[in-house]
Design a protein around this motif. Structure first.
Motif, PDB file in Angstrom:
ATOM      1  N   ALA A   1       0.969  -1.242  -0.327  1.00 26.52           N
ATOM      2  CA  ALA A   1       0.312   0.153  -0.172  1.00 26.52           C
ATOM      3  C   ALA A   1       1.004   1.274   0.003  1.00 26.52           C
ATOM      4  CB  ALA A   1      -0.761  -0.230   1.185  1.00 26.52           C
ATOM      5  N   GLU A   2       1.576   0.924   0.514  1.00 28.71           N
ATOM      6  CA  GLU A   2       2.833   2.363   0.864  1.00 28.71           C
ATOM      7  C   GLU A   2       3.642   2.715  -0.089  1.00 28.71           C
ATOM      8  OE1 GLU A   2       4.645   6.025   1.391  1.00 28.71           O
ATOM      9  OE2 GLU A   2       3.504   4.438   2.739  1.00 28.71           O
ATOM     10  N   GLU A   3       4.008   1.568  -1.120  1.00 28.00           N
ATOM     11  CA  GLU A   3       4.362   1.940  -2.369  1.00 28.00           C
ATOM     12  C   GLU A   3       3.222   2.196  -4.083  1.00 28.00           C
ATOM     13  OE1 GLU A   3       6.554  -1.743  -3.498  1.00 28.00           O
ATOM     14  OE2 GLU A   3       6.958  -2.346  -1.599  1.00 28.00           O
ATOM     15  N   LEU A   4       2.269   1.821  -3.706  1.00 26.54           N
ATOM     16  CA  LEU A   4       1.736   1.932  -4.195  1.00 26.54           C
ATOM     17  C   LEU A   4       1.529   3.914  -4.081  1.00 26.54           C
ATOM     18  CD1 LEU A   4      -1.478  -0.751  -4.441  1.00 26.54           C
ATOM     19  CD2 LEU A   4      -0.487   0.375  -5.737  1.00 26.54           C
ATOM     20  N   ARG A   5       1.151   4.113  -2.518  1.00 26.94           N
ATOM     21  CA  ARG A   5       0.647   6.135  -2.464  1.00 26.94           C
ATOM     22  C   ARG A   5       2.243   6.078  -2.849  1.00 26.94           C
ATOM     23  NH1 ARG A   5       0.831   3.438   2.614  1.00 26.94           N
ATOM     24  NH2 ARG A   5      -1.965   2.636   3.345  1.00 26.94           N
ATOM     25  N   THR A   6       2.866   5.903  -2.713  1.00 24.14           N
ATOM     26  CA  THR A   6       4.936   6.277  -3.355  1.00 24.14           C
ATOM     27  C   THR A   6       4.755   6.425  -5.304  1.00 24.14           C
ATOM     28  OG1 THR A   6       5.769   5.941  -1.386  1.00 24.14           O
ATOM     29  CG2 THR A   6       7.071   6.648  -3.719  1.00 24.14           C
ATOM     30  N   ALA A   7       4.162   5.960  -5.420  1.00 24.00           N
ATOM     31  CA  ALA A   7       4.077   5.570  -7.264  1.00 24.00           C
ATOM     32  C   ALA A   7       2.924   6.404  -7.072  1.00 24.00           C
ATOM     33  CB  ALA A   7       3.895   4.170  -8.054  1.00 24.00           C
ATOM     34  N   ALA A   8       1.917   6.410  -7.056  1.00 25.26           N
ATOM     35  CA  ALA A   8       0.676   7.236  -7.009  1.00 25.26           C
ATOM     36  C   ALA A   8       0.594   8.821  -6.864  1.00 25.26           C
ATOM     37  CB  ALA A   8       0.097   7.564  -6.400  1.00 25.26           C
ATOM     38  N   ALA A   9       1.705   9.851  -5.793  1.00 23.09           N
ATOM     39  CA  ALA A   9       2.415  10.633  -5.959  1.00 23.09           C
ATOM     40  C   ALA A   9       3.566  11.272  -6.845  1.00 23.09           C
ATOM     41  CB  ALA A   9       3.409  10.792  -4.931  1.00 23.09           C
ATOM     42  N   GLN A  10       4.129   9.724  -7.054  1.00 27.83           N
ATOM     43  CA  GLN A  10       5.144  10.214  -8.536  1.00 27.83           C
ATOM     44  C   GLN A  10       4.705  10.376  -9.995  1.00 27.83           C
ATOM     45  OE1 GLN A  10       7.616   6.743  -7.722  1.00 27.83           O
ATOM     46  NE2 GLN A  10       9.358   7.929  -6.505  1.00 27.83           N
ATOM     47  N   ALA A  11       3.227   9.559 -10.087  1.00 27.12           N
ATOM     48  CA  ALA A  11       2.756   9.864 -11.367  1.00 27.12           C
ATOM     49  C   ALA A  11       2.234  11.451 -11.624  1.00 27.12           C
ATOM     50  CB  ALA A  11       1.509   8.636 -11.490  1.00 27.12           C
ATOM     51  N   ARG A  12       1.429  11.462 -10.083  1.00 27.54           N
ATOM     52  CA  ARG A  12       0.825  12.768 -10.236  1.00 27.54           C
ATOM     53  C   ARG A  12       1.449  14.029 -10.316  1.00 27.54           C
ATOM     54  NH1 ARG A  12      -1.406  12.346  -5.264  1.00 27.54           N
ATOM     55  NH2 ARG A  12      -3.125  10.579  -6.527  1.00 27.54           N
ATOM     56  N   ALA A  13       2.805  14.015  -9.650  1.00 24.32           N
ATOM     57  CA  ALA A  13       4.341  14.659  -9.773  1.00 24.32           C
ATOM     58  C   ALA A  13       4.662  15.029 -11.476  1.00 24.32           C
ATOM     59  CB  ALA A  13       4.952  14.385  -9.414  1.00 24.32           C
ATOM     60  N   LEU A  14       4.816  13.802 -12.150  1.00 21.11           N
ATOM     61  CA  LEU A  14       5.226  14.360 -13.327  1.00 21.11           C
ATOM     62  C   LEU A  14       4.074  14.164 -14.771  1.00 21.11           C
ATOM     63  CD1 LEU A  14       6.633  10.452 -13.643  1.00 21.11           C
ATOM     64  CD2 LEU A  14       7.785  12.796 -13.896  1.00 21.11           C
ATOM     65  N   ALA A  15       2.727  14.185 -14.343  1.00 18.19           N
ATOM     66  CA  ALA A  15       1.404  14.605 -14.906  1.00 18.19           C
ATOM     67  C   ALA A  15       0.998  15.628 -14.878  1.00 18.19           C
ATOM     68  CB  ALA A  15       0.049  14.041 -14.803  1.00 18.19           C
ATOM     69  N   ASP A  16       1.413  16.725 -13.436  1.00 19.03           N
ATOM     70  CA  ASP A  16       1.470  18.034 -13.482  1.00 19.03           C
ATOM     71  C   ASP A  16       2.586  18.738 -13.946  1.00 19.03           C
ATOM     72  OD1 ASP A  16      -0.648  17.713 -10.928  1.00 19.03           O
ATOM     73  OD2 ASP A  16       0.510  18.015  -9.602  1.00 19.03           O
ATOM     74  N   SER A  17       3.867  18.322 -14.347  1.00 19.14           N
ATOM     75  CA  SER A  17       4.966  18.905 -14.524  1.00 19.14           C
ATOM     76  C   SER A  17       4.583  18.936 -16.511  1.00 19.14           C
ATOM     77  CB  SER A  17       6.671  18.044 -14.752  1.00 19.14           C
ATOM     78  OG  SER A  17       7.212  18.231 -15.143  1.00 19.14           O
ATOM     79  N   ALA A  18       3.983  17.662 -16.478  1.00 18.17           N
ATOM     80  CA  ALA A  18       3.839  17.326 -18.089  1.00 18.17           C
ATOM     81  C   ALA A  18       2.232  19.232 -18.837  1.00 18.17           C
ATOM     82  CB  ALA A  18       3.461  16.371 -18.781  1.00 18.17           C
ATOM     83  N   LYS A  19       2.049  18.639 -17.636  1.00 16.49           N
ATOM     84  CA  LYS A  19       0.597  20.396 -17.797  1.00 16.49           C
ATOM     85  C   LYS A  19       1.325  21.348 -17.995  1.00 16.49           C
ATOM     86  CE  LYS A  19      -2.983  17.272 -15.436  1.00 16.49           C
ATOM     87  NZ  LYS A  19      -4.218  17.528 -14.453  1.00 16.49           N
ATOM     88  N   SER A  20       2.250  21.868 -17.003  1.00 14.01           N
ATOM     89  CA  SER A  20       2.696  22.353 -16.886  1.00 14.01           C
ATOM     90  C   SER A  20       3.701  23.141 -18.094  1.00 14.01           C
ATOM     91  CB  SER A  20       4.349  23.146 -15.613  1.00 14.01           C
ATOM     92  OG  SER A  20       2.651  22.750 -14.401  1.00 14.01           O
ATOM     93  N   LYS A  21       3.893  22.138 -18.758  1.00 14.30           N
ATOM     94  CA  LYS A  21       5.290  22.386 -19.837  1.00 14.30           C
ATOM     95  C   LYS A  21       4.229  22.925 -20.678  1.00 14.30           C
ATOM     96  CE  LYS A  21       8.912  19.393 -18.405  1.00 14.30           C
ATOM     97  NZ  LYS A  21       9.469  18.667 -18.534  1.00 14.30           N
ATOM     98  N   LYS A  22       3.028  22.205 -21.641  1.00 12.96           N
ATOM     99  CA  LYS A  22       1.572  22.497 -22.128  1.00 12.96           C
ATOM    100  C   LYS A  22       1.833  24.092 -22.195  1.00 12.96           C
ATOM    101  CE  LYS A  22       0.218  18.143 -23.336  1.00 12.96           C
ATOM    102  NZ  LYS A  22      -0.910  16.863 -23.834  1.00 12.96           N
ATOM    103  N   LYS A  23       1.752  24.126 -20.679  1.00  7.75           N
ATOM    104  CA  LYS A  23       1.203  25.759 -20.789  1.00  7.75           C
ATOM    105  C   LYS A  23       1.856  26.537 -21.003  1.00  7.75           C
ATOM    106  CE  LYS A  23      -2.588  24.692 -17.243  1.00  7.75           C
ATOM    107  NZ  LYS A  23      -2.468  25.502 -15.961  1.00  7.75           N
TER     108      LYS A  23
END
Length: 70
Positions: free
Chosen positions: A47-69
């Motif tokens: 469960a902790e590994e899933l939480r960590t992976a979700a946080a990393q995926a969210r950060a990557l998605a947010d970074s990609a959105k910022s670059k598109k803007k």
């Protein structure tokens, strides 16, 4: 197939306790049924590994959105 490769296989995931005090991940798809039992402590680590992976995926998605803007 690696962790970052997409797949067209549909699967169902069920998670719950067993009568023997284990945590079961039950995966079904593509003609395969895969029950995986874990001690509660192992399940908490997963469960902790899933939480960590979700946080990393969210950060990557947010970074990609910022670059598109820009």
């Amino acid at each position: 197939m690696g962790i970052n490769d997409e797949s067209d296989i549909d699967a169902n995931l069920q998670i719950g306790p067993t009568s023997l005090g284990m945590v079961r991940l039950y995966i079904e798809g593509g003609g395969v049924e895969l029950p995986m039992d874990f001690e509660p402590e192992e399940a908490e680590e997963i469960a902790e590994e899933l939480r960590t992976a979700a946080a990393q995926a969210r950060a990557l998605a947010d970074s990609a959105k910022s670059k598109k803007k820009k």
